[in-house]
Design an enzyme around this catalytic site. Sequence first.
Site, PDB file in Angstrom:
ATOM      1  N   CYS A  62       0.831  -1.209   0.000  1.00  0.00           N
ATOM      2  CA  CYS A  62       0.000   0.000   0.000  1.00  0.00           C
ATOM      3  C   CYS A  62       0.869   1.264   0.000  1.00  0.00           C
ATOM      4  CB  CYS A  62      -0.906  -0.021   1.225  1.00  0.00           C
ATOM      5  SG  CYS A  62      -1.787   1.516   1.489  1.00  0.00           S
ATOM      6  N   HIS A 110      -8.610   7.721   3.100  1.00  0.00           N
ATOM      7  CA  HIS A 110      -8.009   9.048   3.249  1.00  0.00           C
ATOM      8  C   HIS A 110      -9.071  10.108   3.052  1.00  0.00           C
ATOM      9  CE1 HIS A 110      -7.544   7.754  -0.950  1.00  0.00           C
ATOM     10  NE2 HIS A 110      -7.693   9.019  -1.305  1.00  0.00           N
TER      11      HIS A 110
HETATM   12  P1  AMP Z   1      -8.071   9.363  -4.421  1.00  0.00           P
HETATM   13  O1  AMP Z   1      -8.091   9.556  -5.916  1.00  0.00           O
HETATM   14  O2  AMP Z   1      -9.245   9.945  -3.704  1.00  0.00           O
HETATM   15  O3  AMP Z   1      -7.827   7.912  -4.059  1.00  0.00           O
HETATM   16  O4  AMP Z   1      -6.848  10.204  -3.895  1.00  0.00           O
HETATM   17  C1  AMP Z   1      -5.539   9.783  -4.001  1.00  0.00           C
HETATM   18  C2  AMP Z   1      -4.691  11.016  -3.943  1.00  0.00           C
HETATM   19  O5  AMP Z   1      -3.359  10.625  -3.633  1.00  0.00           O
HETATM   20  C3  AMP Z   1      -4.616  11.793  -5.245  1.00  0.00           C
HETATM   21  O6  AMP Z   1      -5.135  13.109  -5.030  1.00  0.00           O
HETATM   22  C4  AMP Z   1      -3.125  11.810  -5.593  1.00  0.00           C
HETATM   23  O7  AMP Z   1      -2.704  13.036  -6.136  1.00  0.00           O
HETATM   24  C5  AMP Z   1      -2.497  11.546  -4.238  1.00  0.00           C
HETATM   25  N1  AMP Z   1      -1.178  10.926  -4.278  1.00  0.00           N
HETATM   26  C6  AMP Z   1      -0.790   9.855  -4.998  1.00  0.00           C
HETATM   27  N2  AMP Z   1       0.490   9.549  -4.742  1.00  0.00           N
HETATM   28  C7  AMP Z   1       0.923  10.448  -3.827  1.00  0.00           C
HETATM   29  C8  AMP Z   1       2.167  10.676  -3.146  1.00  0.00           C
HETATM   30  N3  AMP Z   1       3.239   9.890  -3.346  1.00  0.00           N
HETATM   31  N4  AMP Z   1       2.242  11.715  -2.287  1.00  0.00           N
HETATM   32  C9  AMP Z   1       1.183  12.520  -2.072  1.00  0.00           C
HETATM   33  N5  AMP Z   1      -0.010  12.350  -2.662  1.00  0.00           N
HETATM   34  C10 AMP Z   1      -0.145  11.334  -3.525  1.00  0.00           C
HETATM   35 ZN    ZN Z   2      -2.361   1.187   3.678  1.00  0.00          ZN
END
Ligand code: AMP
Ligand code: ZN
Length: 115
Positions: A6, A101
Amino acid sequence: MKDQNCLFCKIIEGDIPSSKVYEDEYVYAFRDINPQAPVHVLVVPKEHIASVDAVDPGNSAYVAKCFEAIAKIAKAEGLVSGYRVISNCGEDGGQTVMHLHFHIIGGVKLSEKIV
Ligand code: AMP
Ligand code: ZN
């Protein structure tokens, strides 16, 4: 309990770098890598919970702790005029990372109300 596959568990563990804004025993929060507003913070429980759909009586205390953190982070980020909290759930909800999240979005007058 962490999930070794994850992304957000790896971020919590420090195995993948992040821009941390808040941490306590239950919660980790960091800036979204692809911000949709001047303030875009992701608040995640330190327990691997896949999504809102996986919240149950055994882990819901983590959800409460996330919301306590959200209120603190919003104040620390200066979001005095309000903000939006979003949790995408599952494929139809647009969830891309399967670790629960909450997006804190703010720092600008938001439009495009869905609800
Ligand atoms: P969701 O689409 O609601 O699952 O949100 C996932 C979020 O994680 C998206 O807004 C991405 O931009 C963010 N995300 C993905 N990888 C990273 C990372 N390494 N660091 C910070 N945010 C991330
Ligand atoms: Zn996790």
